[in-house]
Write an enzyme that holds these catalytic residues in place. Structure first.
Site, PDB file in Angstrom:
ATOM      1  N   HIS A 145       6.474  -7.902  -1.180  1.00 50.98           N
ATOM      2  CA  HIS A 145       5.389  -8.347  -2.079  1.00 50.98           C
ATOM      3  C   HIS A 145       5.086  -7.307  -3.150  1.00 50.98           C
ATOM      4  O   HIS A 145       3.994  -7.299  -3.730  1.00 50.98           O
ATOM      5  CB  HIS A 145       4.131  -8.677  -1.264  1.00 50.98           C
ATOM      6  CG  HIS A 145       4.330  -9.870  -0.374  1.00 50.98           C
ATOM      7  ND1 HIS A 145       3.547 -10.098   0.731  1.00 50.98           N
ATOM      8  CD2 HIS A 145       5.212 -10.883  -0.408  1.00 50.98           C
ATOM      9  CE1 HIS A 145       3.941 -11.215   1.331  1.00 50.98           C
ATOM     10  NE2 HIS A 145       4.941 -11.710   0.665  1.00 50.98           N
ATOM     11  N   ASN A 174       0.609  -7.594  17.790  1.00 57.86           N
ATOM     12  CA  ASN A 174      -0.439  -8.080  16.902  1.00 57.86           C
ATOM     13  C   ASN A 174      -1.755  -8.132  17.661  1.00 57.86           C
ATOM     14  O   ASN A 174      -1.764  -8.365  18.875  1.00 57.86           O
ATOM     15  CB  ASN A 174      -0.071  -9.484  16.387  1.00 57.86           C
ATOM     16  CG  ASN A 174      -0.774  -9.788  15.071  1.00 57.86           C
ATOM     17  OD1 ASN A 174      -0.615  -9.060  14.096  1.00 57.86           O
ATOM     18  ND2 ASN A 174      -1.578 -10.839  15.063  1.00 57.86           N
ATOM     19  N   ALA A 175      -2.865  -7.915  16.928  1.00 62.00           N
ATOM     20  CA  ALA A 175      -4.164  -7.910  17.601  1.00 62.00           C
ATOM     21  C   ALA A 175      -4.515  -9.295  18.132  1.00 62.00           C
ATOM     22  O   ALA A 175      -5.257  -9.413  19.114  1.00 62.00           O
ATOM     23  CB  ALA A 175      -5.238  -7.417  16.632  1.00 62.00           C
ATOM     24  N   CYS A 208      -0.176  -1.044 -25.977  1.00 63.66           N
ATOM     25  CA  CYS A 208      -0.282  -2.147 -26.945  1.00 63.66           C
ATOM     26  C   CYS A 208      -1.649  -2.814 -26.973  1.00 63.66           C
ATOM     27  O   CYS A 208      -1.867  -3.733 -27.755  1.00 63.66           O
ATOM     28  CB  CYS A 208       0.805  -3.181 -26.654  1.00 63.66           C
ATOM     29  SG  CYS A 208       0.461  -4.170 -25.177  1.00 63.66           S
ATOM     30  N   ASP A 257       0.800  -1.240   0.000  1.00 67.56           N
ATOM     31  CA  ASP A 257       0.000   0.000   0.000  1.00 67.56           C
ATOM     32  C   ASP A 257       0.833   1.290   0.000  1.00 67.56           C
ATOM     33  O   ASP A 257       0.270   2.379  -0.165  1.00 67.56           O
ATOM     34  CB  ASP A 257      -0.971  -0.004   1.185  1.00 67.56           C
ATOM     35  CG  ASP A 257      -0.286  -0.206   2.535  1.00 67.56           C
ATOM     36  OD1 ASP A 257      -0.872  -0.903   3.403  1.00 67.56           O
ATOM     37  OD2 ASP A 257       0.841   0.310   2.718  1.00 67.56           O
ATOM     38  N   CYS A 302       2.195  -3.691 -17.903  1.00 65.64           N
ATOM     39  CA  CYS A 302       1.656  -4.554 -18.967  1.00 65.64           C
ATOM     40  C   CYS A 302       2.590  -5.749 -19.124  1.00 65.64           C
ATOM     41  O   CYS A 302       3.804  -5.579 -19.288  1.00 65.64           O
ATOM     42  CB  CYS A 302       1.589  -3.780 -20.287  1.00 65.64           C
ATOM     43  SG  CYS A 302       1.103  -4.824 -21.676  1.00 65.64           S
TER      44      CYS A 302
HETATM   45  N1  APR Z   1      -3.025  -3.761  14.959  1.00 69.26           N
HETATM   46  C1  APR Z   1      -2.232  -4.877  15.023  1.00 69.26           C
HETATM   47  N2  APR Z   1      -2.549  -6.058  14.444  1.00 69.26           N
HETATM   48  C2  APR Z   1      -3.715  -6.115  13.783  1.00 69.26           C
HETATM   49  C3  APR Z   1      -4.610  -5.007  13.692  1.00 69.26           C
HETATM   50  C4  APR Z   1      -4.212  -3.785  14.336  1.00 69.26           C
HETATM   51  N3  APR Z   1      -4.977  -2.700  14.289  1.00 69.26           N
HETATM   52  N4  APR Z   1      -5.692  -5.388  12.971  1.00 69.26           N
HETATM   53  C5  APR Z   1      -5.492  -6.697  12.621  1.00 69.26           C
HETATM   54  N5  APR Z   1      -4.304  -7.133  13.111  1.00 69.26           N
HETATM   55  C6  APR Z   1      -3.661  -8.440  12.941  1.00 69.26           C
HETATM   56  C7  APR Z   1      -4.632  -9.603  12.752  1.00 69.26           C
HETATM   57  O1  APR Z   1      -4.950 -10.143  14.009  1.00 69.26           O
HETATM   58  C8  APR Z   1      -3.820 -10.578  11.894  1.00 69.26           C
HETATM   59  O2  APR Z   1      -3.152 -11.546  12.716  1.00 69.26           O
HETATM   60  O3  APR Z   1      -2.915  -8.378  11.760  1.00 69.26           O
HETATM   61  C9  APR Z   1      -2.747  -9.697  11.230  1.00 69.26           C
HETATM   62  C10 APR Z   1      -2.868  -9.593   9.724  1.00 69.26           C
HETATM   63  O4  APR Z   1      -2.614 -10.850   9.197  1.00 69.26           O
HETATM   64  P1  APR Z   1      -2.944 -11.153   7.658  1.00 69.26           P
HETATM   65  O5  APR Z   1      -4.251 -10.590   7.303  1.00 69.26           O
HETATM   66  O6  APR Z   1      -2.706 -12.599   7.462  1.00 69.26           O
HETATM   67  O7  APR Z   1      -1.858 -10.266   6.890  1.00 69.26           O
HETATM   68  P2  APR Z   1      -0.333 -10.588   6.569  1.00 69.26           P
HETATM   69  O8  APR Z   1       0.311 -11.355   7.674  1.00 69.26           O
HETATM   70  O9  APR Z   1       0.280  -9.334   6.159  1.00 69.26           O
HETATM   71  O10 APR Z   1      -0.480 -11.558   5.283  1.00 69.26           O
HETATM   72  C11 APR Z   1       0.670 -11.974   4.628  1.00 69.26           C
HETATM   73  O11 APR Z   1      -0.600 -12.918   2.833  1.00 69.26           O
HETATM   74  O12 APR Z   1      -2.461 -12.719   1.591  1.00 69.26           O
HETATM   75  C12 APR Z   1      -1.111 -12.587   1.549  1.00 69.26           C
HETATM   76  O13 APR Z   1       0.224 -11.218   0.158  1.00 69.26           O
HETATM   77  C13 APR Z   1      -0.676 -11.164   1.228  1.00 69.26           C
HETATM   78  O14 APR Z   1       1.099  -9.875   2.222  1.00 69.26           O
HETATM   79  C14 APR Z   1       0.026 -10.709   2.498  1.00 69.26           C
HETATM   80  C15 APR Z   1       0.450 -12.013   3.132  1.00 69.26           C
END
Ligand code: APR
Length: 247
Positions: free
Chosen positions: A117, A216-217, A152, A102, A125
């Site tokens: 990623h 992490n949440a 193209c 992002d 393209c």
């Molecule tokens: N603060 C901290 N942690 C949070 C919050 C927050 N506000 N909101 C959600 N989370 C936690 C969730 O509990 C979850 O464990 O963030 C984590 C996000 O995990 P994923 O959705 O699995 O994301 P990520 O680990 O980045 O995924 C890895 O998977 O789908 C592919 O390419 C994609 O880069 C991505 C990769």
């Protein structure tokens, strides 16, 4: 106790790195992939985000990506992104290694960002290689599905992100491992830590003797390996830690 302990570790860091996932951008309005309300609870990632299905039917990718991309393009960095940039400014972190596409770390002022990623801000393209800003392609999806290359005419326009089944960008992976192997503190924020090889980078830091902080949440598979574990929202926890490290 834990934010103080995390701050203490970062204060002593000479070569700290951060590794981030979708959770760090959740408070900017971008849905995560897993966990509550995650994108993969609605869509099958192999069906909508693999290179195989993209090549078979680019429209299926663009239709699924459309909703999330709108949120991503409108998103602004939150206090968590800003705190990480501040920690870099203070010399507590030397880089952010992110799984996110992002671009919000860069918008928040982080200078050294390794995008494992890729970036969702550009589209390339696959036929002629011509690139376009994502926003321009996104803007014509109402009249063009799948969107076509302006140069193209090819219908294989793909965001410069790593889809499932695609190779990771070699230079970024190498740089991430180099940083991990030299690190003394690894701060892991907002990732479920289930997607490899990205999830192996914090393990490489541990193997090199670094101390790990997990924010992490929800619980992660690496909590038991960490010196500090904080289950909370990164947009609230990171500013507290940054303040304690002498922001
Ligand atoms: N603060 C901290 N942690 C949070 C919050 C927050 N506000 N909101 C959600 N989370 C936690 C969730 O509990 C979850 O464990 O963030 C984590 C996000 O995990 P994923 O959705 O699995 O994301 P990520 O680990 O980045 O995924 C890895 O998977 O789908 C592919 O390419 C994609 O880069 C991505 C990769």
């Amino acid at each position: 106790m834990t934010v103080e302990h995390a701050a203490e570790l970062l204060r002593s860091a000479r070569h700290g790195i951060a590794i981030t996932g979708a959770g760090v951008s959740a408070e900017s309005g971008i849905p995560t992939f897993r966990g509550e309300g995650g994108l993969w609870t609605k869509y099958d990632p192999v069906k909508v985000a693999s290179i195989e299905t993209f090549m078979a039917d680019p429209a299926s990718y663009w239709q699924a990506a459309r909703e999330r991309a709108t949120a991503v393009l409108a998103a602004r960095p939150n206090a968590g992104h800003v705190a990480l940039a501040r920690l870099e400014e203070l010399g507590r972190l030397v880089a952010v290694v992110t799984q996110n596409t992002d671009g919000l770390h860069q918008d928040a002022g982080s200078r050294r960002v390794i995008e494992l990623h890729g970036s969702g801000r550009t589209v390339a393209c696959m036929t002629c290689g011509r690139r376009e800003p994502r926003a321009d392609v996104q803007a014509r999806l109402d009249v063009e599905m799948p969107p076509r290359c302006r140069h193209c005419g090819s219908m294989f326009l793909k965001p410069t992100v790593v889809l499932f089944g695609e190779a990771m960008p070699a230079a970024e992976v190498q740089e991430a491992y180099d940083l991990a192997e030299r690190s003394d503190v690894v701060l892991v924020v907002g990732s479920s830590l289930v997607v490899y090889p990205a999830a192996d980078v914090p393990l490489a830091a541990l193997r090199a003797g670094a101390r790990m902080i997990v924010i992490n949440a929800e619980p992660t598979p690496f909590d038991r390996l960490a010196s500090v574990v904080i289950h909370g929202r990164s947009g609230e926890v990171l500013p507290e830690i940054a303040a304690l490290t002498g922001a």
